[in-house]
Write an enzyme that holds these catalytic residues in place. Structure first.
Site, mmCIF file in Angstrom:
data_model
loop_
_atom_site.group_PDB
_atom_site.id
_atom_site.type_symbol
_atom_site.label_atom_id
_atom_site.label_comp_id
_atom_site.label_asym_id
_atom_site.label_seq_id
_atom_site.Cartn_x
_atom_site.Cartn_y
_atom_site.Cartn_z
ATOM 1 N N HIS A 122 0.615 -1.354 0.051
ATOM 2 C CA HIS A 122 0.223 -0.056 0.077
ATOM 3 C C HIS A 122 0.865 1.361 0.045
ATOM 4 O O HIS A 122 0.457 2.444 -0.437
ATOM 5 C CB HIS A 122 -1.038 0.131 1.202
ATOM 6 N N ASP A 152 0.414 -7.461 1.450
ATOM 7 C CA ASP A 152 0.506 -6.097 1.529
ATOM 8 C C ASP A 152 2.137 -6.140 1.642
ATOM 9 O O ASP A 152 2.800 -5.392 2.431
ATOM 10 C CB ASP A 152 0.140 -5.668 2.749
ATOM 11 N N SER A 230 4.258 2.503 7.664
ATOM 12 C CA SER A 230 4.228 1.326 6.940
ATOM 13 C C SER A 230 5.353 1.110 6.190
ATOM 14 O O SER A 230 6.215 1.803 5.664
ATOM 15 C CB SER A 230 2.860 1.732 6.063
#
Length: 397
Positions: A122, A152, A230
């Protein structure tokens, strides 16, 4: 109107005299206030300043606590492997013009010294370009190597000078225990090389990826993970990678003490495929199965041979690992005019299989070329069948 006895007008009060009396009262009050100020020496600016002021003597600190030494050493060793990622997309500015528009930022880490960088899917999803900034602030344009949206995960590649990159040490998530100390390094809100600390709050959690696939065995931590973290590493107290920070649970969008990381065992299985093929090679048995709902209807209709819970094989694909191992599918017996049930898979490498999701989970944790043992019920008897998993795209009916 009456007149005074002398015939002159009546006398009026002297207004100027009254004002004079009030003025004296004000003066008297000011004198009292001034006397009180002098009496109690209320501070004035000259009293607040000291021309002889000097720096305070430094109190010796002494030795750092052991936990501080550990944290400092972990950050010093691991931070050189953590990178900042900036992505951009192309946007049309006019009929003939295109501009590069910043899209977002995230974190990544050096997987290998030949330039492979791991981050979240992402972080780079939808981007036309990405720039990687190393710990020494040198920057490199990155190329996309591979994506795995269902986990992911993504891999980028940069062409850095020899010796400029240090791969992060890799640990093992299957050994983790709730309560262990953990450390997250990343770029929350664009603040590069930020260290946060916490513990493992939970194991075996489930979250959903951008494509709504379930990511299992996720690590939960209370180490602060914010937007920008992230794709960054979650480390154990030995400075080893144990997870990739990927999500938070928060109503505000900022850390609320509930963060999630993809376990390193999953990462270590997925990343080599992304580097080799640009995608994940998914292992398969080479069978088509009866949907769980249909199997339940068959049980309710009293079809014999379905006393055990499991996954019923409907079709064995030609040329597949399942065919080579001798697995049997469900068939229609034309002579007896009835269906003969195929093998009912009840275990995968001794792990119970009660529904289709159990079988898919087991395959998800296996690898192409791996030899596995299936326990199946065939004609009322339990038997074990060994087979070598093949890549899913090569299986054609």
């Amino acid at each position: 109107m009456s007149e005074s006895p002398t015939g002159s007008p009546p006398e009026r009060p002297n207004a100027r005299g009254g004002q004079r009396v009030n003025g004296w009262l004000v003066v008297a009050l000011l004198l009292v206030v001034a006397a009180l100020l002098l009496r109690y020496r209320l501070p004035i600016l000259s009293d607040l300043r000291d021309p002889d002021a000097k720096p305070r003597a430094v109190t010796p600190r002494g030795e750092l606590a052991d936990v501080e030494k550990t944290q400092i050493e972990i950050f010093r060793e691991a931070s050189v492997s953590v990178v900042h990622i900036t992505t951009a997309a192309l946007a049309r500015t006019s009929d003939f013009g295109v501009a590069r528009v910043p899209q977002g930022t995230g974190t990544g880490f050096v997987w290998s010294e030949d330039g492979y960088i791991v981050t979240n899917f992402h972080v780079v999803s939808g981007a036309q370009s990405a720039v990687v900034t190393l710990a020494d602030n040198s920057t490199y344009t990155a190329s996309l190597v591979g994506l795995e949206p269902s986990k992911d995960l993504a891999v980028l590649k940069i062409n850095a000078e020899r010796g400029a990159l240090r791969a992060i040490p890799v640990g093992q998530s299957s050994e983790l225990q709730v309560g262990q100390n953990v450390y997250a390094i990343g770029s929350p809100f664009g603040l590069q090389q930020t260290l946060t600390t916490g513990v493992i709050s939970g194991l075996g959690r489930e979250i959903r990826s951008l494509n709504n696939a379930v990511i299992r065995d996720v690590i939960q931590t209370d180490a602060a993970i914010n937007p920008g973290n992230s794709g960054g590493p979650l480390l154990d107290s030995a400075g080893r990678l144990i997870g990739v920070n990927t999500a938070i649970y928060s109503n505000s969008g900022s850390s609320a003490g509930i963060g999630f990381a993809i376990p390193v065992d999953t990462v270590n299985r997925i990343i080599p495929d992304l580097i080799r093929y640009g995608r994940v090679e998914r292992p398969a048995l080479g069978v088509e199965i009866v949907p769980d709902s249909v199997l339940e209807d068959m049980r309710r209709n009293g079809i014999a041979g379905l006393d055990s819970e499991g996954v019923l094989i409907q079709t064995v694909l030609p040329g597949s690992a399942a065919e080579q191992a001798g697995l049997q599918g469900t068939r229609f017996d034309t002579e007896e005019r009835r269906y003969v049930l195929g093998d009912l898979i009840v275990a995968f490498d001794e792990a119970p299989v009660t529904k289709a999701a159990d079988l898919f989970d087991a395959l998800d944790n296996a690898a192409v070329g791996e030899t596995v043992t299936l326990t199946v019920i065939r004609a009322g008897e339990s038997i074990e069948v060994e087979l070598t998993l093949q890549p899913l795209p090569t299986l054609n009916p």
